[in-house]
Design a protein around this motif. Sequence first.
Motif, PDB file in Angstrom:
ATOM      1  N   LEU A   1       0.836  -1.207   0.000  1.00  0.00           N
ATOM      2  CA  LEU A   1       0.000   0.000   0.000  1.00  0.00           C
ATOM      3  C   LEU A   1       0.871   1.258   0.000  1.00  0.00           C
ATOM      4  CD1 LEU A   1      -2.641   1.577   0.243  1.00  0.00           C
ATOM      5  CD2 LEU A   1      -2.636   1.075   2.697  1.00  0.00           C
ATOM      6  N   LYS A   2       1.923   1.261   0.778  1.00  0.00           N
ATOM      7  CA  LYS A   2       2.811   2.429   0.857  1.00  0.00           C
ATOM      8  C   LYS A   2       3.522   2.668  -0.476  1.00  0.00           C
ATOM      9  CE  LYS A   2       5.319   2.583   4.668  1.00  0.00           C
ATOM     10  NZ  LYS A   2       6.109   2.053   5.825  1.00  0.00           N
ATOM     11  N   VAL A   3       3.838   1.588  -1.195  1.00  0.00           N
ATOM     12  CA  VAL A   3       4.444   1.735  -2.512  1.00  0.00           C
ATOM     13  C   VAL A   3       3.454   2.401  -3.466  1.00  0.00           C
ATOM     14  CG1 VAL A   3       5.279   0.476  -4.541  1.00  0.00           C
ATOM     15  CG2 VAL A   3       6.063  -0.183  -2.257  1.00  0.00           C
ATOM     16  N   LEU A   4       2.200   1.963  -3.424  1.00  0.00           N
ATOM     17  CA  LEU A   4       1.169   2.575  -4.266  1.00  0.00           C
ATOM     18  C   LEU A   4       1.012   4.058  -3.947  1.00  0.00           C
ATOM     19  CD1 LEU A   4      -1.599  -0.207  -4.147  1.00  0.00           C
ATOM     20  CD2 LEU A   4      -0.028   0.280  -6.029  1.00  0.00           C
ATOM     21  N   LEU A   5       1.088   4.390  -2.668  1.00  0.00           N
ATOM     22  CA  LEU A   5       0.981   5.785  -2.251  1.00  0.00           C
ATOM     23  C   LEU A   5       2.145   6.608  -2.796  1.00  0.00           C
ATOM     24  CD1 LEU A   5      -0.175   5.342   1.459  1.00  0.00           C
ATOM     25  CD2 LEU A   5      -1.407   6.599  -0.308  1.00  0.00           C
ATOM     26  N   ARG A   6       3.360   6.074  -2.654  1.00  0.00           N
ATOM     27  CA  ARG A   6       4.549   6.801  -3.123  1.00  0.00           C
ATOM     28  C   ARG A   6       4.508   7.013  -4.635  1.00  0.00           C
ATOM     29  NH1 ARG A   6       7.394   3.558   0.693  1.00  0.00           N
ATOM     30  NH2 ARG A   6       8.025   2.108  -0.950  1.00  0.00           N
ATOM     31  N   GLN A   7       3.944   6.051  -5.342  1.00  0.00           N
ATOM     32  CA  GLN A   7       3.860   6.148  -6.800  1.00  0.00           C
ATOM     33  C   GLN A   7       2.737   7.079  -7.253  1.00  0.00           C
ATOM     34  OE1 GLN A   7       3.409   2.014  -7.864  1.00  0.00           O
ATOM     35  NE2 GLN A   7       5.628   1.641  -7.909  1.00  0.00           N
ATOM     36  N   GLY A   8       1.924   7.551  -6.320  1.00  0.00           N
ATOM     37  CA  GLY A   8       0.827   8.450  -6.665  1.00  0.00           C
ATOM     38  C   GLY A   8      -0.358   7.758  -7.320  1.00  0.00           C
ATOM     39  N   ARG A   9      -0.434   6.447  -7.189  1.00  0.00           N
ATOM     40  CA  ARG A   9      -1.477   5.693  -7.891  1.00  0.00           C
ATOM     41  C   ARG A   9      -2.838   5.762  -7.188  1.00  0.00           C
ATOM     42  NH1 ARG A   9       1.354   0.032  -9.069  1.00  0.00           N
ATOM     43  NH2 ARG A   9      -0.746  -0.464  -9.828  1.00  0.00           N
ATOM     44  N   LEU A  10      -2.870   6.347  -5.999  1.00  0.00           N
ATOM     45  CA  LEU A  10      -4.147   6.502  -5.302  1.00  0.00           C
ATOM     46  C   LEU A  10      -4.668   7.937  -5.364  1.00  0.00           C
ATOM     47  CD1 LEU A  10      -3.534   4.347  -2.083  1.00  0.00           C
ATOM     48  CD2 LEU A  10      -4.189   3.629  -4.381  1.00  0.00           C
ATOM     49  N   ASP A  11      -3.900   8.819  -5.960  1.00  0.00           N
ATOM     50  CA  ASP A  11      -4.281  10.239  -5.988  1.00  0.00           C
ATOM     51  C   ASP A  11      -5.626  10.458  -6.661  1.00  0.00           C
ATOM     52  OD1 ASP A  11      -1.887  10.634  -4.753  1.00  0.00           O
ATOM     53  OD2 ASP A  11      -0.906  11.635  -6.443  1.00  0.00           O
ATOM     54  N   GLU A  12      -5.847   9.803  -7.792  1.00  0.00           N
ATOM     55  CA  GLU A  12      -7.099   9.982  -8.518  1.00  0.00           C
ATOM     56  C   GLU A  12      -8.277   9.435  -7.710  1.00  0.00           C
ATOM     57  OE1 GLU A  12      -9.732  11.082 -11.516  1.00  0.00           O
ATOM     58  OE2 GLU A  12      -7.622  11.611 -11.230  1.00  0.00           O
ATOM     59  N   MET A  13      -8.074   8.287  -7.074  1.00  0.00           N
ATOM     60  CA  MET A  13      -9.144   7.658  -6.301  1.00  0.00           C
ATOM     61  C   MET A  13      -9.606   8.549  -5.153  1.00  0.00           C
ATOM     62  SD  MET A  13      -9.087   3.942  -4.325  1.00  0.00           S
ATOM     63  CE  MET A  13      -8.259   3.180  -5.718  1.00  0.00           C
ATOM     64  N   TYR A  14      -8.654   9.266  -4.546  1.00  0.00           N
ATOM     65  CA  TYR A  14      -8.971  10.055  -3.351  1.00  0.00           C
ATOM     66  C   TYR A  14      -8.889  11.561  -3.593  1.00  0.00           C
ATOM     67  CZ  TYR A  14      -8.969   5.754  -0.678  1.00  0.00           C
ATOM     68  OH  TYR A  14      -9.284   4.503  -0.189  1.00  0.00           O
ATOM     69  N   LYS A  15      -8.939  11.967  -4.853  1.00  0.00           N
ATOM     70  CA  LYS A  15      -8.751  13.385  -5.157  1.00  0.00           C
ATOM     71  C   LYS A  15      -9.786  14.271  -4.466  1.00  0.00           C
ATOM     72  CE  LYS A  15     -11.359  13.169  -9.508  1.00  0.00           C
ATOM     73  NZ  LYS A  15     -11.295  13.408 -10.970  1.00  0.00           N
ATOM     74  N   ASP A  16     -11.030  13.810  -4.394  1.00  0.00           N
ATOM     75  CA  ASP A  16     -12.067  14.627  -3.759  1.00  0.00           C
ATOM     76  C   ASP A  16     -11.852  14.715  -2.252  1.00  0.00           C
ATOM     77  OD1 ASP A  16     -13.272  15.043  -6.190  1.00  0.00           O
ATOM     78  OD2 ASP A  16     -14.639  13.344  -5.990  1.00  0.00           O
ATOM     79  N   HIS A  17     -11.475  13.616  -1.646  1.00  0.00           N
ATOM     80  CA  HIS A  17     -11.298  13.587  -0.188  1.00  0.00           C
ATOM     81  C   HIS A  17     -10.037  14.328   0.227  1.00  0.00           C
ATOM     82  CE1 HIS A  17     -14.545  10.652   0.196  1.00  0.00           C
ATOM     83  NE2 HIS A  17     -14.066  10.147  -0.928  1.00  0.00           N
ATOM     84  N   TRP A  18      -8.931  14.069  -0.467  1.00  0.00           N
ATOM     85  CA  TRP A  18      -7.696  14.745  -0.109  1.00  0.00           C
ATOM     86  C   TRP A  18      -7.720  16.206  -0.531  1.00  0.00           C
ATOM     87  CZ3 TRP A  18      -4.067  10.179  -1.925  1.00  0.00           C
ATOM     88  CH2 TRP A  18      -4.215   9.131  -1.008  1.00  0.00           C
ATOM     89  N   HIS A  19      -8.467  16.523  -1.579  1.00  0.00           N
ATOM     90  CA  HIS A  19      -8.643  17.927  -1.959  1.00  0.00           C
ATOM     91  C   HIS A  19      -9.411  18.664  -0.862  1.00  0.00           C
ATOM     92  CE1 HIS A  19      -9.406  21.515  -4.323  1.00  0.00           C
ATOM     93  NE2 HIS A  19     -10.695  21.396  -4.062  1.00  0.00           N
TER      94      HIS A  19
END
Length: 263
Positions: free
Chosen positions: A233-251
């Motif tokens: 999971l941390k590798v996916l995070l570092r690669q930015g592969r979850l940014d799109e999935m959580y763009k609304d929440h993290w925005h």
Amino acid sequence: AEAVKDPRRETLGVLVVSADQPGKRFTEDDLDLVRAVAAVAATAVANDSMVAAMRATFLHTLEALANSLEARDEYTRGHSQRVCDLSLMIAKEMGVCEEALAEIRVGTLLHDIGKIGIPDAVLNKPGRLTDEEFALMRKHPVIGYEICKPLGLNEGALMLIRNHHEKLDGSGYPDGLRGGELPLSVRIVCVADAFDAMSSRRPYREVMDEKLRLEQLNRFAGTQFDPVVVQVLKVLLRQGRLDEMYKDHWHDLETVNNRLKAA
């Protein structure tokens, strides 16, 4: 060759027979036997297709019901789909087989269906739950399991629905499973479910910031969470592969933080 037709006269396939000796011709009795076999095969195939279609329809209905349940609450809207997507991403990175991926897809989409049996006052309570309310909330995995059990889902998908709140050290619920009692698919979903809860708003808190999310993952790796799953999971995070999935929440979190800085 004999066409295999269902009762609605739709062609389902072709039954081919051949003689065991060159030049041998089939008698009318032989052809009657072939037609009888074709009719039995057609009935079996048609019935199997009907059962599969009914099961698929029922699953789609339950998924729609689960989505409707989440739609009642802005805090959990889309939760099951995100847990499904994240679990599949992690599982594929870990080389999970296609059969297990199919179990994860069904189990995650339905994992919170049992919350239909939990009162809104408990689900949407803005503060911390009392011991009695938390005991009630802890029943939702078993409620979901009992709802889905008659569907004929395989044991892997049912286990995901029942056991997505278990922990590696045995302190989870409802069965207190630990370590090797938890298949990899369950360990993956447990991490994905918890991470999505950290990454989205809840009635009692805002979204956790990135630092706190990582602290939680590192702190509980090896006790609550499978450390290998956490690492993936941390590798996916570092690669930015979850940014799109959580763009609304993290925005939303960035907006809140900017507002606080400007205040």
